[in-house]
Design an enzyme around this catalytic site. Structure first.
Site, mmCIF file in Angstrom:
data_model
loop_
_atom_site.group_PDB
_atom_site.id
_atom_site.type_symbol
_atom_site.label_atom_id
_atom_site.label_comp_id
_atom_site.label_asym_id
_atom_site.label_seq_id
_atom_site.Cartn_x
_atom_site.Cartn_y
_atom_site.Cartn_z
ATOM 1 N N TYR A 1 9.103 2.447 -5.348
ATOM 2 C CA TYR A 1 9.856 2.573 -6.591
ATOM 3 C C TYR A 1 9.070 1.946 -7.737
ATOM 4 C CZ TYR A 1 13.587 3.410 -3.168
ATOM 5 O OH TYR A 1 14.340 3.873 -2.121
ATOM 6 N N GLY B 1 28.917 15.822 -12.348
ATOM 7 C CA GLY B 1 28.639 17.242 -12.205
ATOM 8 C C GLY B 1 27.449 17.698 -13.026
ATOM 9 N N PHE C 1 28.252 13.665 -8.009
ATOM 10 C CA PHE C 1 29.697 13.520 -7.891
ATOM 11 C C PHE C 1 30.290 12.561 -8.918
ATOM 12 C CE2 PHE C 1 28.628 15.173 -3.631
ATOM 13 C CZ PHE C 1 29.444 16.300 -3.660
ATOM 14 N N SER C 2 29.451 12.045 -9.788
ATOM 15 C CA SER C 2 29.979 11.229 -10.883
ATOM 16 C C SER C 2 30.252 12.070 -12.131
ATOM 17 C CB SER C 2 29.011 10.093 -11.229
ATOM 18 O OG SER C 2 27.769 10.617 -11.668
ATOM 19 N N GLY D 1 24.126 11.184 -7.927
ATOM 20 C CA GLY D 1 24.897 11.107 -9.165
ATOM 21 C C GLY D 1 25.713 12.351 -9.475
ATOM 22 N N SER E 1 22.045 7.797 -1.517
ATOM 23 C CA SER E 1 22.555 8.912 -2.338
ATOM 24 C C SER E 1 23.957 9.339 -1.908
ATOM 25 C CB SER E 1 21.597 10.110 -2.288
ATOM 26 O OG SER E 1 20.343 9.781 -2.821
ATOM 27 N N PRO E 2 24.886 8.383 -1.714
ATOM 28 C CA PRO E 2 26.232 8.759 -1.270
ATOM 29 C C PRO E 2 27.015 9.517 -2.335
ATOM 30 C CG PRO E 2 26.187 6.442 -1.868
ATOM 31 C CD PRO E 2 24.766 6.920 -1.925
#
Length: 346
Positions: free
Chosen positions: A63, A219, A216-217, A214, A209-210
């Protein structure tokens, strides 16, 4: 928004590691999802997480590269180190702009030493092989990690994106404490073989990545508002125009259900992961304290078996358009290694 009832603790794996029931993925603070965020803001976020009970911090030498570990090192100063469970990863050898996956013993040792220095710590709690080197028998790589445990440089060993057979072979050399894998409403390929293997062997499951990176936060707004440097715009198939319109329907359905439940779409998607079992620790990443609070709130969202099934129907395999990664990217599907008998290295 669902109220928080405390993060709580869980046992991760069978070797004694205890972590917060939800972790914090730190990647996006430094890399891949747009420009690096200001150190001071990210350190404040990390401290807020720790003070809120989210003490399982996830980073990697990839990272940045390297800058996220340096950031974590700064955040761990002043007595914070003793309050957290620190996870980092190795495997990507970077030179002259090229990237290769390495699991040979010499590289395992040098990568760990470099991470210890950047993090400013004597020992990493959980050290993962970030991706599997398909040229090196997994027994050789795990043997090198076992020596790091014996030397007190790491406490526990993990694997990321490893196949079931690779996990079994690794675990036979030294107990694997955790396997990190992508698991969310729209990434469920691990459920067939990898999750059952981990459970059979008593290995903890860390879901990265649950929130679908991002998705599902927010769309499609996620991509509309993302900076040009954000890798989701150009790299990940599910976010490309030819796939995004169909996938947007998944988000709308999840969002509608969230409204009925009195929570946010991200809380609902994250709650689904939490409901997979007491051996699962999701590590959603964020760069905003408000989103961190929302993620913690997901722990208070309760789902019935019927609601779980309804959510899963929205994002079934035949509905999700696009793969997790572009073709030929290293994942568990190409993580098998040669037999130990073939090894001619050190």
């Amino acid at each position: 928004m669902a109220a928080s009832a405390g993060v709580g603790r869980m046992k991760l794996g069978s070797q004694g590691l205890e972590v917060s029931r939800q972790g914090l993925g730190c990647m996006g603070m430094s890399a891949f999802y747009g420009p690096p965020k200001p150190d001071a803001d990210m350190i404040a976020l990390i401290h807020h997480a720790v003070n809120s009970g989210v003490t399982f911090l996830d980073t990697s030498d990839l990272y940045g590269p390297y800058t996220n570990e340096i950031l974590l090192g700064k955040a761990l100063q002043g007595g914070v180190r003793d309050k957290v469970e620190l996870a980092s990863k190795f495997a990507f050898y970077l030179e002259d702009g090229k990237r290769e996956i390495r699991g040979d013993p010499a590289y395992v040792r040098s990568a760990c030493q470099a991470s210890l220095q950047r993090l400013g710590v004597d020992c990493i709690d959980l050290y993962y092989q970030h991706r599997i080197d398909s040229r090196v028998p997994i027994e050789v790589t795990i043997g090198a990690l076992k020596e790091l445990v014996e030397d007190g440089k790491i406490k526990y060993i993990g694997l990321s994106e490893a196949s079931a057979s690779t996990i079994r072979r690794a675990h036979a050399v030294h107990p694997i404490t955790a396997v990190q894998l992508e698991w969310s409403l729209w990434s469920r390929d691990v459920e067939e073989e990898i999750i059952p293997t981990c459970r059979e062997l008593g290995i903890g499951i860390v879901a990265y990545s649950p929130l679908g990176r991002g998705f599902f936060s927010s769309g499609t707004k996620l991509i509309e508002n993302a900076p040009e440097q954000d890798s989701r715009k150009s790299y990940f198939p599910r976010f490309q125009p030819e796939n995004l319109a169909q996938n947007a329907v998944i988000f709308e359905r999840v969002n509608d259900m969230a409204k009925r439940k009195g929570c946010t779409s991200s809380q609902l998607a994250l709650a689904w992961v939490h409901h997979q079992g007491s051996d699962v620790c999701p590590i959603p990443g964020t760069t905003k304290i408000e989103n961190l609070k929302q993620n913690i709130g997901a722990l208070s969202v309760k789902l019935t078996p019927e609601e779980m099934a309804e959510l899963e129907s929205y994002a079934s395999v035949d509905v999700v358009k696009g793969d997790r990664y572009p073709e030929q990217v290293a994942t568990w599907k190409n993580s098998d290694t040669p037999p130990l008998s073939s090894w001619k290295g050190e």
